[in-house]
Write an enzyme that holds these catalytic residues in place. Structure first.
Site, PDB file in Angstrom:
ATOM      1  N   GLY A  23       0.773  -1.025   0.034  1.00 15.75           N
ATOM      2  CA  GLY A  23      -0.058  -0.016  -0.034  1.00 15.75           C
ATOM      3  C   GLY A  23       0.957   1.218   0.030  1.00 15.75           C
ATOM      4  O   GLY A  23       2.028   1.060   0.253  1.00 15.75           O
ATOM      5  N   PHE A  24       0.254   2.270  -0.130  1.00 13.61           N
ATOM      6  CA  PHE A  24       0.791   3.797  -0.261  1.00 13.61           C
ATOM      7  C   PHE A  24       1.716   4.099   0.856  1.00 13.61           C
ATOM      8  O   PHE A  24       2.930   4.029   0.913  1.00 13.61           O
ATOM      9  CB  PHE A  24      -0.172   4.840  -0.495  1.00 13.61           C
ATOM     10  CG  PHE A  24       0.101   6.140  -0.145  1.00 13.61           C
ATOM     11  CD1 PHE A  24       1.212   6.853  -0.723  1.00 13.61           C
ATOM     12  CD2 PHE A  24      -0.803   6.876   0.491  1.00 13.61           C
ATOM     13  CE1 PHE A  24       1.499   8.026  -0.316  1.00 13.61           C
ATOM     14  CE2 PHE A  24      -0.637   8.081   0.908  1.00 13.61           C
ATOM     15  CZ  PHE A  24       0.506   8.822   0.500  1.00 13.61           C
ATOM     16  N   SER A  90      -5.275  -2.562   5.917  1.00  9.07           N
ATOM     17  CA  SER A  90      -6.833  -2.047   5.611  1.00  9.07           C
ATOM     18  C   SER A  90      -6.648  -0.947   4.460  1.00  9.07           C
ATOM     19  O   SER A  90      -6.243  -0.092   4.480  1.00  9.07           O
ATOM     20  CB  SER A  90      -7.501  -1.405   6.654  1.00  9.07           C
ATOM     21  OG  SER A  90      -8.828  -1.200   6.102  1.00  9.07           O
ATOM     22  N   TYR A 160     -15.834   0.867   7.550  1.00  8.83           N
ATOM     23  CA  TYR A 160     -14.327   1.285   7.893  1.00  8.83           C
ATOM     24  C   TYR A 160     -14.160   1.860   9.436  1.00  8.83           C
ATOM     25  O   TYR A 160     -13.298   1.393  10.127  1.00  8.83           O
ATOM     26  CB  TYR A 160     -13.721   2.155   6.724  1.00  8.83           C
ATOM     27  CG  TYR A 160     -12.371   2.604   6.925  1.00  8.83           C
ATOM     28  CD1 TYR A 160     -11.338   1.669   6.975  1.00  8.83           C
ATOM     29  CD2 TYR A 160     -11.913   4.066   7.366  1.00  8.83           C
ATOM     30  CE1 TYR A 160      -9.939   2.248   7.113  1.00  8.83           C
ATOM     31  CE2 TYR A 160     -10.658   4.424   7.394  1.00  8.83           C
ATOM     32  CZ  TYR A 160      -9.628   3.590   7.197  1.00  8.83           C
ATOM     33  OH  TYR A 160      -8.469   3.865   7.445  1.00  8.83           O
TER      34      TYR A 160
END
Ligand code: UDP
Length: 325
Positions: A23-24, A90, A160
């Site tokens: 992920g970023f 996530s 979320y």
């Protein structure tokens, strides 16, 4: 007064697991730890992460990668010392909330649970990357860690918000029940190179629209606010918290606050774009204001976000421009 954090000069001989490594944000965290001499074991199932981030990390000899959905299980780490576990797996963009809500809920519940069990078994220090979303649509401003939030438990963002609230509760329970050495950070809006161009979040959308001279899509009247932190400033904050001995949550972000309308106008100006600003409907439960109070982090460390909005935007725009070639 809380104790000031002592940051290690080197992490040679240490091993960190980073869940969500493709992920970023986690890809920058991996590079930061690799740069300190730490061995880093990345886990990701590529549900939203990028193979290109793993290619960048694979250039480091101390990086090991396992393609793994952590809500299904973890690789066998028998005989392996683990010092740090970072729970960053996530998906976090509002467009993901529509497309993969169950995956988000699973990774923040079962996935986090699996990581906490591993932390317990290995006596590893554990950090949960939580979110400013736990404050929901906040009634107090700026948000302090003691504020317990205003979350709609049945709204479109709840997959979320509520699963991250559960992840925080689970983390505190492992600390209280088993004395696992846990940390929690609440990450506010973060941006920078390596974000997905189709991530759907405001900075990638506006930059890509500005670069293409297309209409800039402001949702609602644009009076809602956000505070944007450049990714390397966020990673420094995560590192600082990992090295405190405080188990309660820390906000991390840049308190520099903009209305979304201002951010749109600023991006058009900084990038010298011909784009026009248009207004589209505001998504349901879109928080009206968001700005971190970071006094708690600043009381334990010399934390100060260093990258200004215009410098960060230019770096991010250069990245998106390079993808367009
Ligand atoms: N937003 C917008 N236009 C876009 C994308 C987002 O006006 O093309 C708004 C969105 O409604 C929200 C803010 O920008 O008020 C930040 O949205 P983002 O999806 O980046 O993250 P959030 O902070 O809502 O999780």
């Amino acid at each position: 007064m809380p104790q000031r954090v002592q940051l290690p000069q080197t992490l040679e001989g240490k091993t960190a697991i980073v869940a969500g490594a493709a992920g970023f944000v986690p890809s920058y965290l991996c590079e930061f730890y690799l740069g300190l001499g730490c061995k880093v074991i990345g886990l990701d199932n590529f549900v939203t992460g990028s193979k290109s981030n793993i290619e960048i990390l694979s250039k480091y000899p101390n990086f090991e990668f396992h393609e793994q959905d952590i809500s299904v299980g973890l690789p066998d780490f028998k005989g392996q010392n683990i010092d740090y576990i970072f729970s960053l797996a996530s998906p976090a963009s509002p467009i993901d909330f529509k497309i993969i809500p169950l995956e988000i809920m699973k990774v923040n519940s079962v996935g986090t649970w699996n990581l906490l069990e591993l932390a317990k078994e290995k006596h590893a220090r554990f950090l949960e990357a939580s979110t400013s979303e736990v404050y929901g649509d906040p009634e107090i401003h700026p948000q302090v860690e003691e504020y317990v939030g205003s979350v709609n438990p049945v709204g479109p963002r709840s997959c979320y918000d509520e699963s991250k609230r559960f992840a925080e509760a689970l983390t505190m329970t492992y600390y209280r029940q088993f004395n696992v050495d846990t940390r929690i950070v609440r990450i506010f809006n973060t941006y920078g190179p390596r974000m997905r161009p189709d991530d759907g979040r405001v900075i990638p959308n506006f930059i890509n629209q500005a670069l293409a001279n297309e209409d800039i899509t402001v949702y609602g009247d644009g009076s809602q606010t956000r505070s944007f932190c450049f990714v390397t400033d966020l990673v420094q904050g995560i590192h600082n918290v990992m090295h405190t001995n405080i188990h309660t949550p820390f906000n991390i972000g840049n308190p520099d606050e903009y209305s979304i309308k201002e951010a749109a106008e600023y991006i058009v100006k900084v990038l010298g774009s011909q784009s026009k600003i248009i207004n589209l409907p505001l998504p349901e439960d879109d928080p009206r204001q968001r700005r971190p109070n970071i006094n708690k982090l600043q009381a334990i460390s010399d934390y100060k976000p260093e990258v200004t909005f215009d410098v960060g935007l230019k770096k991010t725009a250069e990245y998106f421009q390079s993808l367009r070639k």
